[in-house]
Enzyme design. Structure first.
Site, short mmCIF file in Angstrom:
data_model
loop_
_atom_site.label_atom_id
_atom_site.label_comp_id
_atom_site.label_asym_id
_atom_site.label_seq_id
_atom_site.Cartn_x
_atom_site.Cartn_y
_atom_site.Cartn_z
N HIS A 139 -6.72 -1.21 4.92
CA HIS A 139 -5.39 -1.81 4.88
C HIS A 139 -5.04 -1.97 3.39
O HIS A 139 -5.30 -3.01 2.78
CB HIS A 139 -5.39 -3.17 5.60
CG HIS A 139 -5.84 -3.08 7.02
ND1 HIS A 139 -4.97 -2.94 8.08
CD2 HIS A 139 -7.09 -3.12 7.57
CE1 HIS A 139 -5.65 -2.90 9.21
NE2 HIS A 139 -6.94 -3.00 8.94
N THR A 140 -4.44 -0.91 2.84
CA THR A 140 -4.25 -0.83 1.38
C THR A 140 -3.43 -1.99 0.84
O THR A 140 -3.67 -2.45 -0.28
CB THR A 140 -3.54 0.51 1.03
OG1 THR A 140 -4.15 1.56 1.77
CG2 THR A 140 -3.63 0.79 -0.44
N CYS A 141 -2.48 -2.48 1.65
CA CYS A 141 -1.62 -3.56 1.16
C CYS A 141 -2.42 -4.82 0.86
O CYS A 141 -2.02 -5.63 0.02
CB CYS A 141 -0.55 -3.90 2.20
SG CYS A 141 0.32 -2.44 2.78
N PHE A 142 -3.54 -5.01 1.59
CA PHE A 142 -4.29 -6.26 1.48
C PHE A 142 -5.71 -6.06 0.95
O PHE A 142 -6.51 -6.99 0.96
CB PHE A 142 -4.35 -6.96 2.85
CG PHE A 142 -3.00 -7.06 3.51
CD1 PHE A 142 -2.05 -7.95 3.05
CD2 PHE A 142 -2.67 -6.23 4.58
CE1 PHE A 142 -0.81 -8.03 3.66
CE2 PHE A 142 -1.43 -6.31 5.18
CZ PHE A 142 -0.49 -7.21 4.72
N GLY A 171 0.80 -1.22 0.00
CA GLY A 171 0.00 0.00 0.00
C GLY A 171 0.84 1.27 0.00
O GLY A 171 0.50 2.25 -0.66
#
Length: 1066
Positions: free
Chosen positions: A1032-1035, A762
Site C-alpha cells: 500500500h504505497t500511500c501508507f 502512492g
C-alpha cells in the site's frame, strides 16, 4: 663632528677665533670637546640643540625668545652650554621648531621652551615666550616616545599609539579636521585611531606619520605638493598617500616645503617644492606626487636628512647633498644650488685643501688641526671608526662620527625605544608567575593596561618577521597568527584573576568599542584577525560584553573595510574559519538552551544576538564564495535539532507576514537550519498554500452552490489530473496548461484511466516517476545527456517550443510542492540558476569535466605564449545535426585570439555561453513554470545543494535503521517467524533488489533528506499464503501473508518486487 652651513648666530660648534664668521661653506671638524659623543643634533632657524650619549643637552645660537632653554648674556649663545634645567635627568630626544624647542626625558615626559607666539609650546601660559624648559602639563601623564616640531607647531606620539598636535593650525597642520589660528594645548588626532604609528615628522607647516607597515599619512600645507597628493590643496586631516603603499616607506624627513621618503630597499622618493633642486630630480619644478630620485637608483641610501631647502643622503660611505647652497649648507664650495645629489667633500680642518675620498670612515685621515687652542684637543684614536650619522635643520648640516658603536646609523631600522608598546611573549610569560590572589607589580600592570587598552598596540602586535608585514592590504594582513595564537594561549593559562579581569575589561571597553566605522587603513583592522584567538571568545556566556560588541564592530564597518576583513577571513585556514563560525554559533546554541526559550519555544532577540546572527550571515556568504568548494561544510553552520527548541512554524508564519522585515526572525538566518528543518518549513509552506487554495476554492464553491444547488463540489478542493498511461506526457501537458497558479497550489490527486486506485500518495509517486522518465527521453530532443557524467542539460537546439519547457518546469515544481522525491540527473548548476546564484567554471565539471579541466589548464598556464600553444579565438563551435556551427563569444570574436592577458575573460564568456546564453530561452521558460508553483520566499531559504537534496533525495542507505523503524500491526510482532524470515531474506538481498523493494513499497528508491529514519514501514499479516505480498504505497504498508516456510516467503517476495507499476484496489 663636522658642521657646515649658516653660522650667523654661532649655531655651529666651531671655534674660529673670530666672531664675524657667517658661513661655513664646507664640512669643518668641530673642536668642541663634547663633539665626539653627540648622539643627535636638531637645528632651528638660528639655534641648535646637541644631545649627548649620556642624555645631556647643550644649546647654542640665537636666544632671542629663550629657545636655548638657558639664560645667556649678550652673545652668550655663541658656544654650546649645558641646559641646566635637565642637569639631574637623562634626555632621550630633542626637536627644534623655527624659534622653539622640545625635549623628552627618560620617563617620556615632554618639555618645551622658546617662542609661544602660536601656542607651539602647548602649555597655554599666555606669554609670548618662555626661556626655561617646562613640562607640558596636558601630556605629563602620558609616556611620550617621539616629538617633532614644525615652524610653529608641535607633534607628539605616546607609547600607547596616541598622537597629539598643537600650535599653529592655519594650514590644518595639526590634523584635527578643521583649520584654526592656533591650538594652545595638545589635541588628540583621533582620525588615526587604531593605526600603529612608527614615526612622526614635521615640515615647516605640514606633518607626516608612517605606520609600522609603511602606510604614509600627511596633512597641512600643500601649496607646493609637499603632501604628495597630486594637487596643491591643503589638508586639515591625515590623508593616505596611496601611491606609496607598495614601495615600503620606512623613514620620512621634511624640509620647509618638501618631503623625502626612504624605502626599505634604500630608495628615496621626494615631492614638493623644487625651486632650488632640493627634491634632487635635476630640475626646479614642484613635484606633486612622490617621485623616485633617479640619481640615487642603483645605490642603497641608509640615511636622509632635510634642512629648510636642502637634503643630505648617506650612500654607503659617501654623503650627497642637493638643494639650496648659498648659506654653505651643501658643503660644496661655490655651489649656490645643486639640482641632483652631489658628493660632499670632507677635509679635516678649515685651512686644509678639500679632498675627495671614496671611503669616509677608513680613508679620511684627520691631521692634527692648526690654529689657536688646537693642541689641546685629544680625540681617542678609534673615534673615526665609529658609526656615522647625518643631520640637517634650517640652513645647517652636521655629520657625527660617534664613539658609541651601538648607535643606530641605518634610518631604515626603527629605534625600538621610540616605538609604541606591543604585546610580547616575554611580558606575558612574566604574568604566569603570579598565582591567583598574588599582588601583581605595578610596572607589569601598567604595561598590560597600556597594551590591552590601545587599538594601535593590539594592531601593531604579532607582525610577520623579515618586514613581510609591509604593504598591508586586502590580500595580506601582515599578521603572524601562529605568534598571536601562542600569546593568547599563554593568556588563557594565566592564573591571576586580577590580570585576567584587567585583560577582559580593557579588551571589551577600550578596544572593541573604539573601532572606527571607517578606519584610515587596513592596519587598523588587524584586531578582527587576532581577537578571535582570545580564549574568552569561546565562552558564550560572555557574549553581551564580548562576542556581541565584536560582531557589532564588524557589522558597523563601512563597505570597503568590511570587505577587507571578509577577504582576510576567507584566506585563513579551514581550522581558523571553523573556529570563527563556532564562536558565534555557540552563542546562538547557548541562547536556545535558556530555560525561558525552551519553555516558550521562542527565542528572544537581544541586541547582542542580532549582531552575532548578522556576522554569521556574513561568514556564511564568505563560506559559499565558491559554492562548489565551500571553506567548511554547510553543516558547520547548522544548529542541530533547532526545531526541537523553538516553534519554527510560528516563526515562519510571522516571517511571511512581516513583508518589510521590521522584526528579527530566525527565518532571516536560514543557514542555521539543517536540511531536515528546511524540508519541514517547505511542508509547512505547502500546507499553508494548499489551505489558502482550498479556501479560495471553497468560496467559489459556495458561490456556485448558491447559484446551482445541484453542483457537485468535492473534487474542486484538489488539483485532479486524469491521465492515460499510453499518452502520459500529452494528457499531463494539456491539463497543466489549463490551470492557473492558484489551482496548481491545491493538493494534487492523480487518476490513471482504467485503474480504480484512490490516490492517497502512492499513485502520484508513480505518476511523477513515469512522467519524468518519459519527458527526459532523448526522443523528444528537449534535453541532452552528457556522455561523460550521464547528467542531463537543456538542448540548445530543441524540437519543441518554449511552452513545453514552461510546462516541464511547472511539473518539476509540482513534484517538489507535493513532497515527491524524484531523481532527475540535473547538475547542481540547475538549482543554482533557479535560486539566482551565479555560475562558475567549477559548475561545468558536472556536465563536461574534460572541457572544464582544459579551461582550468588554460587559466593555470604560466607563460605568455598562450596564443601559439592553444590557438584559440573568442568563439565556440557546437554540432547541430552533424553540422558545426560557430558562435562568437563577443563581437568579431572569431578574429580575436586568446592571449595571456585576456584568457580569464575567454573562460568566463565560454562558461557563460554554455550554461546561460546558449540555453537562455529554454531555461527562462522552465524557470517561469517552476516559479509558478514553487515561487515565493520559502524557496529562497535554500542553498542550491540543499534544494537539490530535497528534490532528489540521496542513496545513503542504512538498512539496520530501516528494520528498527518498522512497525508491526494487526497481529504481527517482531518475534514472529514470518517477520524474522522476512528480515533475514531482505538483508541477504543484493543492494539493487533492496532498492527495488523500497520502490515497490514506498514508490521511490531514493532516501529522503532526513535519512532512513524518515521511512517508516508497517507490516501486517494476511491469512491466505497463496497471495503475493502487497504494497500500500500511500501508507508504506506491506501485506505479508503468513507463509509456512522461509523459502516460500523469499520466492513470493522476489516475484512481488518486480511488479512496481500499476494500481488496483485490494
Amino acid at each position: 663632528m663636522f658642521c657646515w652651513g649658516n653660522a650667523t648666530h654661532h649655531e655651529l660648534c666651531l671655534e674660529t677665533g673670530s666672531d664675524s664668521l657667517d658661513l661655513v661653506i664646507k664640512p669643518t671638524l668641530s673642536k668642541w670637546p663634547e663633539s665626539y659623543h653627540i648622539q643627535c643634533v636638531e637645528a632651528g632657524e638660528f639655534h641648535t640643540l646637541y644631545l649627548t650619549n649620556m642624555g645631556h643637552l647643550y644649546s647654542c645660537g640665537s636666544n632671542e625668545v629663550g629657545q636655548l632653554g638657558r639664560h645667556t648674556e649678550y652673545n652668550g649663545g655663541k658656544s654650546p652650554a649645558l641646559v641646566e634645567t635637565f642637569k639631574g635627568c637623562t634626555l632621550s630626544a630633542v626637536a627644534c621648531g623655527l624659534q622653539h624647542s622640545m625635549a623628552l626625558d627618560e620617563w617620556g615626559q615632554p618639555f618645551s621652551w622658546g617662542s609661544d607666539s602660536m601656542g607651539q609650546l602647548g602649555s597655554n601660559l599666555g606669554s609670548h615666550a618662555q626661556d626655561k624648559p617646562k613640562i607640558i602639563k596636558n601630556l605629563a601623564t602620558k609616556n611620550v616616545i617621539q616629538v617633532d616640531c614644525g615652524s610653529y607647531h608641535s607633534v607628539a606620539l605616546s607609547n600607547n599609539g596616541d598622537l597629539y598636535a598643537w600650535g599653529a593650525n592655519t594650514y590644518g597642520q595639526c590634523g584635527l579636521g578643521t583649520k584654526s589660528n592656533k591650538e594652545a594645548t595638545p589635541q588628540p588626532i583621533t582620525s588615526l585611531l587604531g593605526i600603529p604609528i612608527a614615526l612622526i615628522a614635521c615640515g615647516s607647516n605640514h606633518t607626516f606619520v608612517i605606520s609600522k607597515s609603511g602606510a604614509v599619512f600627511g596633512w597641512g600645507k600643500n601649496s607646493h605638493g609637499q603632501l604628495g597628493l597630486q594637487d596643491r590643496e591643503n589638508r586639515c586631516y591625515p590623508t593616505h598617500l596611496k601611491t606609496l603603499r607598495n614601495v615600503k616607506v620606512c623613514h620620512i624627513t621634511c624640509g620647509e616645503d618638501f618631503t623625502a621618503f626612504l624605502t626599505l630597499d634604500g630608495g628615496v622618493f621626494t615631492c614638493g617644492a623644487g625651486e632650488y633642486g632640493q627634491t634632487g630630480h635635476g630640475n626646479t619644478k614642484d613635484e606633486l606626487v612622490p617621485r623616485k630620485v633617479l640619481e640615487l637608483m642603483g645605490s642603497t641610501v641608509t640615511q636622509v636628512a632635510c634642512g629648510r631647502r636642502h637634503m643630505l643622503c648617506r650612500v654607503g660611505d659617501r654623503i650627497l647633498a642637493c638643494g639650496y647652497g648659498s648659506r654653505g649648507q651643501l658643503g660644496c664650495p661655490h655651489m649656490a644650488l645643486a639640482l641632483v645629489p652631489t658628493p660632499v667633500n670632507f677635509t679635516p680642518s678649515d685651512d686644509s685643501p678639500p679632498k675627495k675620498k671614496s671611503k669616509l670612515e677608513s680613508t679620511v685621515t684627520f691631521r692634527k688641526p692648526s690654529g689657536a687652542g688646537s693642541s689641546k684637543l685629544h680625540f681617542p684614536p678609534d673615534i673615526f671608526n665609529g658609526p656615522i650619522r647625518v643631520f640637517a635643520g634650517g640652513d645647517h648640516s652636521f655629520l657625527i662620527i660617534n664613539s658609541d658603536k651601538t648607535i643606530k646609523t641605518d634610518f631604515r631600522l626603527p629605534e625600538q625605544r621610540k616605538q609604541i608598546l606591543t604585546l610580547n611573549l616575554a611580558k606575558l610569560t612574566a604574568c604566569q608567575f603570579f598565582k591567583d590572589h598574588d599582588v601583581v607589580n605595578q610596572e607589569l600592570l601598567a604595561y598590560l593596561e597600556i597594551v590591552f587598552g590601545s587599538l594601535a598596540c593590539i594592531n601593531g602586535s604579532f607582525l610577520l618577521g623579515q618586514n613581510a608585514h609591509f604593504g598591508c592590504n586586502t590580500k595580506m594582513p601582515g599578521v603572524d597568527l601562529a605568534k598571536a595564537e601562542e600569546a593568547f594561549t599563554l593568556i588563557s593559562r594565566l592564573e591571576n584573576s586580577t590580570i585576567q579581569e584587567l585583560i577582559f575589561s580593557h579588551l571589551t571597553k577600550e578596544i572593541i568599542k573604539k573601532v572606527k566605522v571607517s578606519p584610515p587603513d587596513a592596519e587598523a583592522l588587524r584586531l578582527f584577525l587576532t581577537l578571535p584567538l582570545y580564549h574568552e571568545m569561546r565562552n558564550p556566556r560572555r557574549h553581551p560584553e564580548l562576542q556581541g560588541p565584536f560582531a557589532e564592530a564588524f557589522n558597523n564597518l563601512s563597505a570597503h573595510p568590511q570587505r577587507i576583513v571578509q577577504l582576510w577571513w576567507e584566506t585563513q585556514t579551514t581550522e581558523y574559519f571553523e573556529m570563527l563560525v563556532d564562536i558565534f554559533k555557540s552563542v546562538v546554541v547557548y541562547e536556545l538552551m535558556q530555560p525561558t526559550v525552551r519553555a516558550n519555544k521562542k527565542i528572544y532577540f537581544s541586541k547582542s544576538l542580532i549582531q552575532i546572527l548578522n556576522t554569521l550571515t556574513g561568514l556564511n556568504k564568505i563560506n559559499f564564495t565558491n559554492p562548489k568548494k565551500p571553506k567548511i561544510p554547510a553543516e558547520c553552520f547548522y544548529v542541530e535539532e533547532l526545531c526541537n527548541y523553538v516553534d519554527i512554524a510560528s516563526d515562519y508564519i510571522n516571517w511571511l507576514s512581516d513583508h518589510h522585515s521590521a522584526q528579527p526572525h530566525l527565518c532571516n538566518y536560514a543557514f542555521l537550519f539543517d536540511v531536515q528543518c528546511k524540508s519541514l518549513l517547505l511542508k509547512i509552506d505547502q500546507q499553508l498554500q494548499m489551505q489558502m487554495a482550498i479556501n479560495r476554492a471553497a468560496q467559489q464553491i459556495f458561490t456556485r452552490l448558491f447559484m446551482d444547488p445541484t453542483y457537485v463540489y468535492q473534487r474542486d478542493q484538489f488539483l485532479i489530473l486524469t491521465v492515460s498511461r499510453n499518452h502520459l506526457v500529452r494528457d499531463t501537458m494539456l491539463q497543466i496548461s489549463n490551470h492557473d497558479t492558484s489551482q496548481l497550489k491545491k493538493p494534487l490527486r492523480v487518476e490513471f484511466v482504467g485503474e480504480e486506485a484512490e490516490d492517497a500518495g502512492g499513485v502520484k509517486k508513480e505518476f511523477f516517476m513515469l512522467l519524468l522518465k518519459e519527458i527526459f527521453d532523448p526522443v523528444y530532443g528537449m534535453f541532452k545527456q552528457s556522455e561523460e557524467t550521464n547528467m542531463i542539460w537543456f538542448s540548445n537546439n530543441p524540437f519543441e517550443d518554449d511552452v513545453m519547457y514552461y510546462l516541464i518546469g511547472a511539473i518539476y515544481g509540482l513534484a517538489i510542492y507535493n513532497s515527491i522525491i524524484i531523481y532527475v540527473p540535473f547538475p547542481l548548476v540547475l538549482y543554482k540558476k533557479l535560486l539566482g546564484e551565479s555560475v562558475m567554471l567549477d559548475d561545468l565539471s558536472d556536465l563536461y569535466p574534460t572541457l572544464a579541466n582544459s579551461l582550468k589548464s588554460l587559466l593555470d598556464y604560466p607563460d605568455d605564449d598562450v596564443e601559439d600553444v592553444f590557438s584559440l579565438c573568442f568563439a565556440v563551435n557546437t554540432e547541430v545535426f552533424d553540422q558545426v556551427q560557430m558562435h562568437p563569444l563577443k563581437d568579431d570574436g572569431e578574429n580575436i585570439p586568446v592571449t595571456h592577458t585576456n584568457k580569464g575573460e575567454y573562460v568566463n564568456l565560454y562558461v557563460e555561453f554554455l550554461l546561460n546564453k546558449s540555453v537562455e530561452n529554454q531555461f527562462k521558460a522552465f524557470d517561469q513554470g517552476f516559479q509558478k508553483v514553487c515561487g515565493g520566499r520559502i524557496i529562497k531559504l535554500f542553498r542550491s545543494h540543499e534544494l537539490m537534496s530535497v528534490v532528489i533525495g540521496n542513496e545513503e542507505y542504512d538498512w539496520d535503521l530501516f528494520e528498527s523503524n518498522c512497525e508491526y500491526k494487526n497481529g504481527y510482532v517482531a518475534s514472529d517467524s514470518q517477520v524474522r524470515w522476512f528480515w533475514e531474506v531482505f538483508h541477504e538481498l543484493p543492494v539493487e533488489d533492496k532498492k527495488k523493494f523500497l520502490l515497490f513499497l514506498t514508490g521511490s528508491d531514493r532516501v529522503p533528506i532526513q535519512g532512513m529514519r524518515d521511512i517508516k514501514i508497517r507490516i501486517q499479516p494476511v491469512a491466505d499464503d497463496r497471495y503475493f505480498p502487497v504494497a500500500h504505497t500511500c501508507f508504506n504498508l506491506l501485506d505479508l501473508p503468513r507463509y509456512k516456510t522461509k523459502e516460500r516467503l523469499k520466492y513470493h517476495l522476489l516475484q512481488a518486487i518486480q511488479q512496481t507499476q500499476g494500481f488496483s484496489l485490494v
